[in-house]
Design a protein around this motif. Structure first.
Motif, PDB file in Angstrom:
ATOM      1  N   MET A 141      -5.355 -41.193 -37.192  1.00  0.00           N
ATOM      2  CA  MET A 141      -6.361 -40.231 -37.632  1.00  0.00           C
ATOM      3  C   MET A 141      -7.016 -39.603 -36.412  1.00  0.00           C
ATOM      4  N   ASP A 142      -7.265 -38.311 -36.500  1.00  0.00           N
ATOM      5  CA  ASP A 142      -8.065 -37.646 -35.482  1.00  0.00           C
ATOM      6  C   ASP A 142      -9.516 -37.705 -35.922  1.00  0.00           C
ATOM      7  N   ILE A 143     -10.383 -38.108 -35.018  1.00  0.00           N
ATOM      8  CA  ILE A 143     -11.814 -38.103 -35.296  1.00  0.00           C
ATOM      9  C   ILE A 143     -12.438 -37.115 -34.327  1.00  0.00           C
ATOM     10  N   ILE A 144     -12.990 -36.057 -34.889  1.00  0.00           N
ATOM     11  CA  ILE A 144     -13.588 -35.002 -34.083  1.00  0.00           C
ATOM     12  C   ILE A 144     -15.104 -35.110 -34.198  1.00  0.00           C
ATOM     13  N   ILE A 145     -15.750 -35.262 -33.062  1.00  0.00           N
ATOM     14  CA  ILE A 145     -17.210 -35.349 -33.011  1.00  0.00           C
ATOM     15  C   ILE A 145     -17.732 -33.968 -32.643  1.00  0.00           C
ATOM     16  N   LYS A 146     -18.362 -33.316 -33.599  1.00  0.00           N
ATOM     17  CA  LYS A 146     -18.804 -31.936 -33.408  1.00  0.00           C
ATOM     18  C   LYS A 146     -20.188 -31.835 -32.793  1.00  0.00           C
ATOM     19  N   GLU A 147     -21.108 -32.687 -33.172  1.00  0.00           N
ATOM     20  CA  GLU A 147     -22.480 -32.565 -32.687  1.00  0.00           C
ATOM     21  C   GLU A 147     -22.928 -33.835 -31.961  1.00  0.00           C
ATOM     22  N   GLY A 148     -22.166 -34.199 -30.944  1.00  0.00           N
ATOM     23  CA  GLY A 148     -22.463 -35.420 -30.196  1.00  0.00           C
ATOM     24  C   GLY A 148     -23.818 -35.404 -29.502  1.00  0.00           C
ATOM     25  N   LEU A 149     -24.317 -34.227 -29.230  1.00  0.00           N
ATOM     26  CA  LEU A 149     -25.630 -34.115 -28.595  1.00  0.00           C
ATOM     27  C   LEU A 149     -26.700 -33.701 -29.598  1.00  0.00           C
ATOM     28  N   ALA A 150     -26.330 -33.647 -30.877  1.00  0.00           N
ATOM     29  CA  ALA A 150     -27.268 -33.285 -31.956  1.00  0.00           C
ATOM     30  C   ALA A 150     -28.015 -32.001 -31.614  1.00  0.00           C
ATOM     31  N   ASN A 151     -27.259 -31.002 -31.194  1.00  0.00           N
ATOM     32  CA  ASN A 151     -27.847 -29.717 -30.822  1.00  0.00           C
ATOM     33  C   ASN A 151     -28.953 -29.870 -29.783  1.00  0.00           C
ATOM     34  N   GLY A 152     -28.771 -30.838 -28.881  1.00  0.00           N
ATOM     35  CA  GLY A 152     -29.721 -31.072 -27.793  1.00  0.00           C
ATOM     36  C   GLY A 152     -30.844 -32.036 -28.132  1.00  0.00           C
ATOM     37  N   ARG A 153     -31.016 -32.343 -29.414  1.00  0.00           N
ATOM     38  CA  ARG A 153     -32.122 -33.220 -29.807  1.00  0.00           C
ATOM     39  C   ARG A 153     -31.954 -34.629 -29.268  1.00  0.00           C
ATOM     40  N   SER A 154     -30.724 -35.106 -29.179  1.00  0.00           N
ATOM     41  CA  SER A 154     -30.513 -36.479 -28.696  1.00  0.00           C
ATOM     42  C   SER A 154     -30.932 -36.643 -27.239  1.00  0.00           C
ATOM     43  N   LEU A 155     -30.952 -35.560 -26.493  1.00  0.00           N
ATOM     44  CA  LEU A 155     -31.273 -35.642 -25.069  1.00  0.00           C
ATOM     45  C   LEU A 155     -32.729 -36.009 -24.802  1.00  0.00           C
ATOM     46  N   ARG A 156     -33.552 -35.950 -25.846  1.00  0.00           N
ATOM     47  CA  ARG A 156     -34.970 -36.327 -25.709  1.00  0.00           C
ATOM     48  C   ARG A 156     -35.266 -37.684 -26.337  1.00  0.00           C
ATOM     49  N   HIS A 157     -34.238 -38.347 -26.858  1.00  0.00           N
ATOM     50  CA  HIS A 157     -34.474 -39.643 -27.509  1.00  0.00           C
ATOM     51  C   HIS A 157     -34.935 -40.646 -26.449  1.00  0.00           C
ATOM     52  N   PRO A 158     -36.065 -41.327 -26.673  1.00  0.00           N
ATOM     53  CA  PRO A 158     -36.615 -42.234 -25.655  1.00  0.00           C
ATOM     54  C   PRO A 158     -35.631 -43.299 -25.168  1.00  0.00           C
ATOM     55  N   LYS A 159     -34.862 -43.885 -26.063  1.00  0.00           N
ATOM     56  CA  LYS A 159     -33.909 -44.934 -25.663  1.00  0.00           C
ATOM     57  C   LYS A 159     -32.813 -44.350 -24.784  1.00  0.00           C
ATOM     58  N   LEU A 160     -32.307 -43.189 -25.160  1.00  0.00           N
ATOM     59  CA  LEU A 160     -31.249 -42.545 -24.381  1.00  0.00           C
ATOM     60  C   LEU A 160     -31.761 -42.189 -22.991  1.00  0.00           C
ATOM     61  N   VAL A 161     -32.953 -41.638 -22.926  1.00  0.00           N
ATOM     62  CA  VAL A 161     -33.546 -41.262 -21.636  1.00  0.00           C
ATOM     63  C   VAL A 161     -33.765 -42.508 -20.778  1.00  0.00           C
ATOM     64  N   GLN A 162     -34.281 -43.576 -21.380  1.00  0.00           N
ATOM     65  CA  GLN A 162     -34.542 -44.827 -20.647  1.00  0.00           C
ATOM     66  C   GLN A 162     -33.260 -45.396 -20.051  1.00  0.00           C
ATOM     67  N   VAL A 163     -32.211 -45.496 -20.855  1.00  0.00           N
ATOM     68  CA  VAL A 163     -30.958 -46.088 -20.361  1.00  0.00           C
ATOM     69  C   VAL A 163     -30.294 -45.163 -19.354  1.00  0.00           C
ATOM     70  N   ALA A 164     -30.374 -43.850 -19.559  1.00  0.00           N
ATOM     71  CA  ALA A 164     -29.803 -42.905 -18.597  1.00  0.00           C
ATOM     72  C   ALA A 164     -30.461 -43.075 -17.229  1.00  0.00           C
ATOM     73  N   GLU A 165     -31.785 -43.214 -17.229  1.00  0.00           N
ATOM     74  CA  GLU A 165     -32.501 -43.429 -15.965  1.00  0.00           C
ATOM     75  C   GLU A 165     -32.044 -44.731 -15.317  1.00  0.00           C
ATOM     76  N   LYS A 166     -31.910 -45.773 -16.121  1.00  0.00           N
ATOM     77  CA  LYS A 166     -31.480 -47.082 -15.612  1.00  0.00           C
ATOM     78  C   LYS A 166     -30.070 -47.009 -15.021  1.00  0.00           C
ATOM     79  N   MET A 167     -29.207 -46.214 -15.647  1.00  0.00           N
ATOM     80  CA  MET A 167     -27.824 -46.092 -15.178  1.00  0.00           C
ATOM     81  C   MET A 167     -27.666 -45.054 -14.066  1.00  0.00           C
ATOM     82  N   GLY A 168     -28.704 -44.247 -13.832  1.00  0.00           N
ATOM     83  CA  GLY A 168     -28.619 -43.210 -12.811  1.00  0.00           C
ATOM     84  C   GLY A 168     -27.758 -42.031 -13.224  1.00  0.00           C
ATOM     85  N   CYS A 169     -27.830 -41.673 -14.514  1.00  0.00           N
ATOM     86  CA  CYS A 169     -27.050 -40.537 -15.004  1.00  0.00           C
ATOM     87  C   CYS A 169     -27.946 -39.642 -15.848  1.00  0.00           C
ATOM     88  N   LYS A 170     -27.404 -38.529 -16.298  1.00  0.00           N
ATOM     89  CA  LYS A 170     -28.143 -37.595 -17.144  1.00  0.00           C
ATOM     90  C   LYS A 170     -27.984 -38.003 -18.605  1.00  0.00           C
TER      91      LYS A 170
END
Length: 105
Positions: free
Chosen positions: A4-33
């Motif tokens: 099966m092909d699984i296509i992820i269309k809105e992986g960034l939730a139209n940019g909303r996920s980029l402000r999620h506190p957990k995502l931001v916290q772990v990104a900072e910890k990992m040294g990535c965006k």
């Protein structure tokens, strides 16, 4: 494995996920965006997704490509992938309500 092909269309939730506190916290910890981490979490899943990043600028595309390295790290760094995924869960009703309220160009 299920062919099966699984296509992820809105992986960034139209940019909303980029402000999620957990995502931001772990990104900072990992040294990535945050976009690298969000897309990396998708790419690190046990299936082989096709991800439509939605990048519209060269800068966004270059940053999104960093997700490949982040995915490899997530596959080897213990429970970090699970931590991010569990910490960023949103029920579908809330997602679609928020999404439908977005202003579109």
């Amino acid at each position: 494995e299920a062919n099966m092909d699984i296509i992820i269309k809105e992986g960034l939730a139209n940019g909303r996920s980029l402000r999620h506190p957990k995502l931001v916290q772990v990104a900072e910890k990992m040294g990535c965006k945050p976009d690298e981490l969000a897309l990396g979490c998708i790419l690190a899943q046990p299936f082989q997704p096709r991800v439509l990043s939605g990048a519209v600028t060269t800068e966004q595309l270059e940053s999104n490509l960093g997700a490949m390295d982040i995915a490899e790290r997530l596959k080897t760094e213990g429970d970090l992938l699970k931590e991010v995924m569990d910490g960023c869960v949103m029920d579908s009703e809330t997602y679609w309500k928020d999404r439908s309220a977005l202003a579109w160009n």
